[in-house]
Design a protein around this motif. Structure first.
Motif, PDB file in Angstrom:
ATOM      1  N   LEU A  13       1.460  -5.378  -8.900  1.00  0.00           N
ATOM      2  CA  LEU A  13       1.388  -4.717  -7.603  1.00  0.00           C
ATOM      3  C   LEU A  13       0.573  -3.424  -7.690  1.00  0.00           C
ATOM      4  N   MET A  14       0.686  -2.721  -8.806  1.00  0.00           N
ATOM      5  CA  MET A  14       0.070  -1.408  -8.965  1.00  0.00           C
ATOM      6  C   MET A  14      -1.240  -1.434  -9.752  1.00  0.00           C
ATOM      7  N   TRP A  15      -1.657  -2.562 -10.265  1.00  0.00           N
ATOM      8  CA  TRP A  15      -2.834  -2.641 -11.147  1.00  0.00           C
ATOM      9  C   TRP A  15      -4.029  -1.954 -10.491  1.00  0.00           C
ATOM     10  N   ARG A  16      -4.599  -0.995 -11.196  1.00  0.00           N
ATOM     11  CA  ARG A  16      -5.660  -0.144 -10.637  1.00  0.00           C
ATOM     12  C   ARG A  16      -6.857  -0.947 -10.130  1.00  0.00           C
ATOM     13  N   PRO A  74       0.834  -5.084 -23.040  1.00  0.00           N
ATOM     14  CA  PRO A  74       2.135  -5.254 -22.417  1.00  0.00           C
ATOM     15  C   PRO A  74       3.218  -4.282 -22.889  1.00  0.00           C
ATOM     16  N   ASP A  75       2.831  -3.213 -23.543  1.00  0.00           N
ATOM     17  CA  ASP A  75       3.819  -2.230 -23.996  1.00  0.00           C
ATOM     18  C   ASP A  75       4.108  -1.232 -22.888  1.00  0.00           C
ATOM     19  N   ASN A  76       4.615  -1.736 -21.760  1.00  0.00           N
ATOM     20  CA  ASN A  76       4.840  -0.907 -20.579  1.00  0.00           C
ATOM     21  C   ASN A  76       6.290  -0.864 -20.132  1.00  0.00           C
ATOM     22  N   SER A  77       7.190  -1.393 -20.909  1.00  0.00           N
ATOM     23  CA  SER A  77       8.571  -1.485 -20.469  1.00  0.00           C
ATOM     24  C   SER A  77       9.496  -0.685 -21.372  1.00  0.00           C
ATOM     25  N   THR A  78      10.346   0.096 -20.757  1.00  0.00           N
ATOM     26  CA  THR A  78      11.332   0.846 -21.536  1.00  0.00           C
ATOM     27  C   THR A  78      12.340  -0.085 -22.187  1.00  0.00           C
ATOM     28  N   THR A  79      12.454  -1.311 -21.669  1.00  0.00           N
ATOM     29  CA  THR A  79      13.395  -2.274 -22.247  1.00  0.00           C
ATOM     30  C   THR A  79      12.768  -3.097 -23.365  1.00  0.00           C
ATOM     31  N   GLY A  80      11.425  -3.015 -23.480  1.00  0.00           N
ATOM     32  CA  GLY A  80      10.731  -3.837 -24.466  1.00  0.00           C
ATOM     33  C   GLY A  80      10.375  -5.224 -23.952  1.00  0.00           C
ATOM     34  N   ARG A  81      10.763  -5.532 -22.713  1.00  0.00           N
ATOM     35  CA  ARG A  81      10.467  -6.846 -22.124  1.00  0.00           C
ATOM     36  C   ARG A  81       9.467  -6.679 -20.982  1.00  0.00           C
ATOM     37  N   VAL A  82       8.288  -7.266 -21.157  1.00  0.00           N
ATOM     38  CA  VAL A  82       7.262  -7.166 -20.120  1.00  0.00           C
ATOM     39  C   VAL A  82       7.733  -7.817 -18.823  1.00  0.00           C
ATOM     40  N   ALA A  83       8.629  -8.785 -18.910  1.00  0.00           N
ATOM     41  CA  ALA A  83       9.159  -9.444 -17.709  1.00  0.00           C
ATOM     42  C   ALA A  83       9.903  -8.461 -16.805  1.00  0.00           C
ATOM     43  N   ASP A  84      10.339  -7.337 -17.366  1.00  0.00           N
ATOM     44  CA  ASP A  84      11.063  -6.351 -16.568  1.00  0.00           C
ATOM     45  C   ASP A  84      10.144  -5.459 -15.737  1.00  0.00           C
ATOM     46  N   VAL A  85       8.824  -5.520 -15.982  1.00  0.00           N
ATOM     47  CA  VAL A  85       7.876  -4.676 -15.238  1.00  0.00           C
ATOM     48  C   VAL A  85       6.647  -5.429 -14.736  1.00  0.00           C
ATOM     49  N   GLY A  86       6.501  -6.693 -15.076  1.00  0.00           N
ATOM     50  CA  GLY A  86       5.273  -7.435 -14.785  1.00  0.00           C
ATOM     51  C   GLY A  86       4.922  -7.557 -13.315  1.00  0.00           C
ATOM     52  N   HIS A  87       5.924  -7.680 -12.447  1.00  0.00           N
ATOM     53  CA  HIS A  87       5.638  -7.734 -11.005  1.00  0.00           C
ATOM     54  C   HIS A  87       5.130  -6.371 -10.524  1.00  0.00           C
ATOM     55  N   TYR A  88       5.794  -5.323 -10.988  1.00  0.00           N
ATOM     56  CA  TYR A  88       5.409  -3.971 -10.600  1.00  0.00           C
ATOM     57  C   TYR A  88       3.997  -3.644 -11.071  1.00  0.00           C
ATOM     58  N   THR A  89       3.683  -3.955 -12.336  1.00  0.00           N
ATOM     59  CA  THR A  89       2.355  -3.618 -12.827  1.00  0.00           C
ATOM     60  C   THR A  89       1.279  -4.409 -12.088  1.00  0.00           C
ATOM     61  N   ASN A 110       0.807  -1.216   0.000  1.00  0.00           N
ATOM     62  CA  ASN A 110       0.000   0.000   0.000  1.00  0.00           C
ATOM     63  C   ASN A 110       0.842   1.269   0.000  1.00  0.00           C
ATOM     64  N   GLN A 111       2.027   1.231   0.593  1.00  0.00           N
ATOM     65  CA  GLN A 111       2.933   2.379   0.509  1.00  0.00           C
ATOM     66  C   GLN A 111       3.309   2.633  -0.941  1.00  0.00           C
ATOM     67  N   GLU A 112       3.625   1.570  -1.668  1.00  0.00           N
ATOM     68  CA  GLU A 112       4.000   1.741  -3.074  1.00  0.00           C
ATOM     69  C   GLU A 112       2.818   2.237  -3.895  1.00  0.00           C
ATOM     70  N   ARG A 113       1.648   1.701  -3.663  1.00  0.00           N
ATOM     71  CA  ARG A 113       0.450   2.143  -4.387  1.00  0.00           C
ATOM     72  C   ARG A 113       0.148   3.617  -4.098  1.00  0.00           C
ATOM     73  N   ALA A 114       0.395   4.053  -2.880  1.00  0.00           N
ATOM     74  CA  ALA A 114       0.130   5.447  -2.517  1.00  0.00           C
ATOM     75  C   ALA A 114       0.988   6.417  -3.319  1.00  0.00           C
ATOM     76  N   ALA A 146      -7.043  -9.898 -10.725  1.00  0.00           N
ATOM     77  CA  ALA A 146      -5.762 -10.126 -11.390  1.00  0.00           C
ATOM     78  C   ALA A 146      -5.454  -8.949 -12.313  1.00  0.00           C
ATOM     79  N   GLY A 147      -4.182  -8.722 -12.525  1.00  0.00           N
ATOM     80  CA  GLY A 147      -3.752  -7.653 -13.413  1.00  0.00           C
ATOM     81  C   GLY A 147      -3.000  -8.188 -14.610  1.00  0.00           C
ATOM     82  N   ASN A 148      -2.348  -7.278 -15.291  1.00  0.00           N
ATOM     83  CA  ASN A 148      -1.518  -7.590 -16.445  1.00  0.00           C
ATOM     84  C   ASN A 148      -2.331  -8.194 -17.594  1.00  0.00           C
TER      85      ASN A 148
END
Length: 166
Positions: free
Chosen positions: A129-132, A112-127, A33-37, A157-159
């Motif tokens: 955690l943060m999924w609205r 899944p176009d959410n990663s600056t690296t082009g790899r969804v695996a680099d942001v999938g845990h974060y997204t 919840n701290q991260e979501r805030a 579920a997200g992503n």
């Protein structure tokens, strides 16, 4: 309540939830919840059924010394984040922080176009955690021969492809 106060309130309460006397569940929920805030997202609530589901999978992975996602449940999908590390070396907050650090590769857009690296695996845990739309979480840890495993389950579920995370 002004938006700044809504953002700071969970952070000010965090020491109460992250101290030695707080249980692991409270600490994991507080860190989520701290991260979501930080993005003004609504806090999640702890869900005991999700925690029980996570417990079963964490035990399964720890007993086998394995690390892979559980099969999806088509009728009642749950989001899932996994973490593993050296036993007794990481706090619950550090475990969640491993997922939160993926924000450095996150870019706004349609999944899944959410990663600056082009790899969804680099942001999938974060997204996840943060999924609205995610409002509930339940987590469990288990100890294997060499590693400790954390499994967190999320509802909703997200992503999902074609949706915006937050």
């Amino acid at each position: 309540m002004p938006p700044v106060c809504r953002l700071l309130l969970p952070l000010l309460a965090a020491p109460l939830l992250t101290g030695a006397s707080a249980g692991i569940e409270e600490r994991l929920l507080a860190r989520h919840n701290q991260e979501r805030a930080t993005r003004h997202l609504p806090p999640m609530r702890w869900n005991p059924a999700l925690a029980a589901s996570a417990r079963g999978w964490a035990d399964h992975l720890a007993q086998r010394g394995a690390f892979y996602h559980a099969p999806e449940k088509p009728r009642d999908p749950e989001g899932e984040n996994l973490w593993a590390g050296t036993r007794d070396r990481f706090s619950p907050e550090a475990m969640v922080d491993a997922w939160a650090r993926e924000k450095r590769f996150y870019k706004p857009g349609v999944f899944p176009d959410n990663s600056t690296t082009g790899r969804v695996a680099d942001v999938g845990h974060y997204t996840q955690l943060m999924w609205r739309a995610t409002r509930q979480v339940g987590c469990a840890t288990a100890r294997g021969a060499r590693e400790e495993v954390l499994v967190c389950r999320y509802s909703e579920a997200g992503n999902y492809r074609g949706e915006v995370a937050f």
